[in-house]
Design a protein around this motif. Structure first.
Motif, PDB file in Angstrom:
ATOM      1  N   ASP A 259       0.832  -1.204   0.000  1.00 26.22           N
ATOM      2  CA  ASP A 259       0.000   0.000   0.000  1.00 26.22           C
ATOM      3  C   ASP A 259       0.869   1.259   0.000  1.00 26.22           C
ATOM      4  O   ASP A 259       0.601   2.219  -0.740  1.00 26.22           O
ATOM      5  CB  ASP A 259      -0.913  -0.010   1.233  1.00 26.22           C
ATOM      6  CG  ASP A 259      -1.898   1.140   1.226  1.00 26.22           C
ATOM      7  OD1 ASP A 259      -2.788   1.175   0.367  1.00 26.22           O
ATOM      8  OD2 ASP A 259      -1.776   2.034   2.102  1.00 26.22           O
ATOM      9  N   LYS A 260       1.930   1.263   0.798  1.00 24.45           N
ATOM     10  CA  LYS A 260       2.843   2.411   0.831  1.00 24.45           C
ATOM     11  C   LYS A 260       3.598   2.558  -0.491  1.00 24.45           C
ATOM     12  O   LYS A 260       3.854   3.678  -0.947  1.00 24.45           O
ATOM     13  CB  LYS A 260       3.833   2.259   1.990  1.00 24.45           C
ATOM     14  CG  LYS A 260       3.203   2.429   3.364  1.00 24.45           C
ATOM     15  CD  LYS A 260       4.243   2.299   4.465  1.00 24.45           C
ATOM     16  CE  LYS A 260       3.629   2.543   5.834  1.00 24.45           C
ATOM     17  NZ  LYS A 260       4.644   2.410   6.914  1.00 24.45           N
ATOM     18  N   PHE A 261       3.955   1.442  -1.089  1.00 24.91           N
ATOM     19  CA  PHE A 261       4.629   1.474  -2.397  1.00 24.91           C
ATOM     20  C   PHE A 261       3.748   2.162  -3.437  1.00 24.91           C
ATOM     21  O   PHE A 261       4.211   3.035  -4.183  1.00 24.91           O
ATOM     22  CB  PHE A 261       4.962   0.048  -2.828  1.00 24.91           C
ATOM     23  CG  PHE A 261       5.254  -0.097  -4.297  1.00 24.91           C
ATOM     24  CD1 PHE A 261       6.459   0.339  -4.832  1.00 24.91           C
ATOM     25  CD2 PHE A 261       4.314  -0.666  -5.151  1.00 24.91           C
ATOM     26  CE1 PHE A 261       6.724   0.216  -6.196  1.00 24.91           C
ATOM     27  CE2 PHE A 261       4.570  -0.801  -6.507  1.00 24.91           C
ATOM     28  CZ  PHE A 261       5.777  -0.362  -7.025  1.00 24.91           C
ATOM     29  N   ILE A 262       2.478   1.785  -3.494  1.00 24.34           N
ATOM     30  CA  ILE A 262       1.569   2.377  -4.482  1.00 24.34           C
ATOM     31  C   ILE A 262       1.406   3.877  -4.230  1.00 24.34           C
ATOM     32  O   ILE A 262       1.401   4.682  -5.179  1.00 24.34           O
ATOM     33  CB  ILE A 262       0.204   1.666  -4.436  1.00 24.34           C
ATOM     34  CG1 ILE A 262       0.372   0.191  -4.808  1.00 24.34           C
ATOM     35  CG2 ILE A 262      -0.786   2.341  -5.393  1.00 24.34           C
ATOM     36  CD1 ILE A 262      -0.859  -0.657  -4.561  1.00 24.34           C
ATOM     37  N   SER A 263       1.285   4.259  -2.960  1.00 19.27           N
ATOM     38  CA  SER A 263       1.151   5.688  -2.638  1.00 19.27           C
ATOM     39  C   SER A 263       2.381   6.467  -3.066  1.00 19.27           C
ATOM     40  O   SER A 263       2.275   7.579  -3.601  1.00 19.27           O
ATOM     41  CB  SER A 263       0.922   5.863  -1.129  1.00 19.27           C
ATOM     42  OG  SER A 263      -0.321   5.322  -0.730  1.00 19.27           O
ATOM     43  N   ARG A 264       3.551   5.884  -2.860  1.00 16.50           N
ATOM     44  CA  ARG A 264       4.791   6.570  -3.238  1.00 16.50           C
ATOM     45  C   ARG A 264       4.922   6.676  -4.758  1.00 16.50           C
ATOM     46  O   ARG A 264       5.370   7.715  -5.280  1.00 16.50           O
ATOM     47  CB  ARG A 264       6.004   5.828  -2.673  1.00 16.50           C
ATOM     48  CG  ARG A 264       7.329   6.546  -2.919  1.00 16.50           C
ATOM     49  CD  ARG A 264       7.349   7.862  -2.193  1.00 16.50           C
ATOM     50  NE  ARG A 264       8.443   8.697  -2.641  1.00 16.50           N
ATOM     51  CZ  ARG A 264       8.763   9.860  -2.078  1.00 16.50           C
ATOM     52  NH1 ARG A 264       8.085  10.301  -1.050  1.00 16.50           N
ATOM     53  NH2 ARG A 264       9.761  10.569  -2.555  1.00 16.50           N
ATOM     54  N   VAL A 265       4.543   5.634  -5.466  1.00 13.26           N
ATOM     55  CA  VAL A 265       4.583   5.667  -6.931  1.00 13.26           C
ATOM     56  C   VAL A 265       3.662   6.767  -7.458  1.00 13.26           C
ATOM     57  O   VAL A 265       4.046   7.556  -8.339  1.00 13.26           O
ATOM     58  CB  VAL A 265       4.183   4.295  -7.509  1.00 13.26           C
ATOM     59  CG1 VAL A 265       3.896   4.395  -9.004  1.00 13.26           C
ATOM     60  CG2 VAL A 265       5.289   3.274  -7.262  1.00 13.26           C
ATOM     61  N   GLU A 266       2.462   6.827  -6.930  1.00 11.76           N
ATOM     62  CA  GLU A 266       1.507   7.845  -7.362  1.00 11.76           C
ATOM     63  C   GLU A 266       2.015   9.246  -7.054  1.00 11.76           C
ATOM     64  O   GLU A 266       1.937  10.152  -7.891  1.00 11.76           O
ATOM     65  CB  GLU A 266       0.162   7.608  -6.674  1.00 11.76           C
ATOM     66  CG  GLU A 266      -0.940   8.535  -7.139  1.00 11.76           C
ATOM     67  CD  GLU A 266      -2.267   8.213  -6.491  1.00 11.76           C
ATOM     68  OE1 GLU A 266      -3.301   8.605  -7.052  1.00 11.76           O
ATOM     69  OE2 GLU A 266      -2.273   7.576  -5.416  1.00 11.76           O
ATOM     70  N   TYR A 267       2.580   9.425  -5.856  1.00 12.02           N
ATOM     71  CA  TYR A 267       3.127  10.729  -5.466  1.00 12.02           C
ATOM     72  C   TYR A 267       4.283  11.136  -6.377  1.00 12.02           C
ATOM     73  O   TYR A 267       4.385  12.297  -6.793  1.00 12.02           O
ATOM     74  CB  TYR A 267       3.591  10.663  -4.015  1.00 12.02           C
ATOM     75  CG  TYR A 267       4.390  11.859  -3.562  1.00 12.02           C
ATOM     76  CD1 TYR A 267       3.762  13.046  -3.212  1.00 12.02           C
ATOM     77  CD2 TYR A 267       5.780  11.793  -3.486  1.00 12.02           C
ATOM     78  CE1 TYR A 267       4.495  14.145  -2.791  1.00 12.02           C
ATOM     79  CE2 TYR A 267       6.515  12.883  -3.071  1.00 12.02           C
ATOM     80  CZ  TYR A 267       5.868  14.053  -2.723  1.00 12.02           C
ATOM     81  OH  TYR A 267       6.603  15.145  -2.320  1.00 12.02           O
TER      82      TYR A 267
END
Length: 263
Positions: A142-150
């Motif tokens: 979940d944190k990986f996806i948030s960082r990719v989007e950011y």
């Protein structure tokens, strides 16, 4: 009875087809997630991928050895074999986890994805590495996806392009990003307050050194009344801009760029 049996078989095929369709962006060969967790991660990957017209993938394997001689070559082999990527250039970003030696690889493919992620592998790694070390797979993904989007949002704005989503999304920030954001805001406020106090103190000292004149002869000389004033006029200013460039990734002969490590 026969009709019920046919409906039962048809429902099984429909369910199998739905599950196959749902596994477009997430492949959890190592079995790290529950069915509900896998569905949530798949949905998040789908939303981000479709928003930016790319493909963001997470793949877990028990051992990368059957795919390549190291984690990087395995990531490239899997990417090719599964025909991953969006469009003619197969634009995409892959997080591959190998549980045998607890290694990972971040593989970006395509020029547009290199623009987003080349040199930013360390920041993406920092978003999930502590969770993976504690075997918190769902939280880490979940944190990986948030960082990719950011990262894609911020890079789009910095390059002058239009981001598909807002460049500032506090709700999707990781805890680490929120902490950095709070520190930056606090530092700006403190520095602004210090500057204001210094300027106020200087102006107050100037006022204290000025004697109040109540009679006109204070401004009179032998040559008549003498008023003088001085001022500085600024017509130009010089601003020094320093550009920093970082590179934490290395290019691979198979195409794309990698950032790998262990957890």
């Amino acid at each position: 009875m026969k009709k019920r049996f046919i409906l039962f078989i048809a429902s099984i095929f429909l369910l199998a087809s739905a599950n196959a369709a749902a596994a477009k962006y997430l492949i959890d060969e190592a079995g790290l997630l529950s069915a509900n967790e896998a569905m949530q991660i798949e949905n998040r990957l789908a939303v981000v991928s479709q928003s930016y017209e790319t493909e963001i993938h997470i793949i877990t394997v028990k051992d990368f050895g059957k795919y390549g001689y190291d984690i990087e070559s395995a990531a490239e082999a899997i990417y090719r074999q599964l025909n991953l990527g969006y469009g003619e250039d197969a634009e995409g970003y892959l997080l591959l986890l190998s549980m045998g030696d607890r290694s990972f690889d971040l593989y970006s493919h395509g020029s547009r994805m290199d623009t987003y992620f080349l040199g930013r592998g360390r920041s993406v790694e920092n978003s999930f590495i502590s969770s993976f070390k504690n075997d918190e797979w769902f939280v880490g993904f979940d944190k990986f996806i948030s960082r990719v989007e950011y990262t894609m949002d911020r890079t789009s704005l910095e390059s002058g392009g239009s981001a598909s989503r807002s460049g500032f999304d506090y709700a999707n920030m990781t805890d680490e990003q929120k902490t950095y954001f709070a520190i930056i805001i606090a530092a700006i406020l403190i520095i602004s307050l210090i500057i204001a106090l210094v300027l106020f103190s200087k102006e107050k000292r100037k006022l204290n050194n000025i004697a109040l004149a109540t009679e006109a002869d204070r401004y009179e000389s032998n040559k008549g009344v003498n008023f003088s004033s001085t001022y500085d006029r600024f017509t130009h200013k010089t601003v020094q801009v320093i550009h920093h460039q970082e590179s934490n990734s290395h290019n691979s002969g198979g195409g794309g760029s990698h950032h790998s490590g262990h957890f």
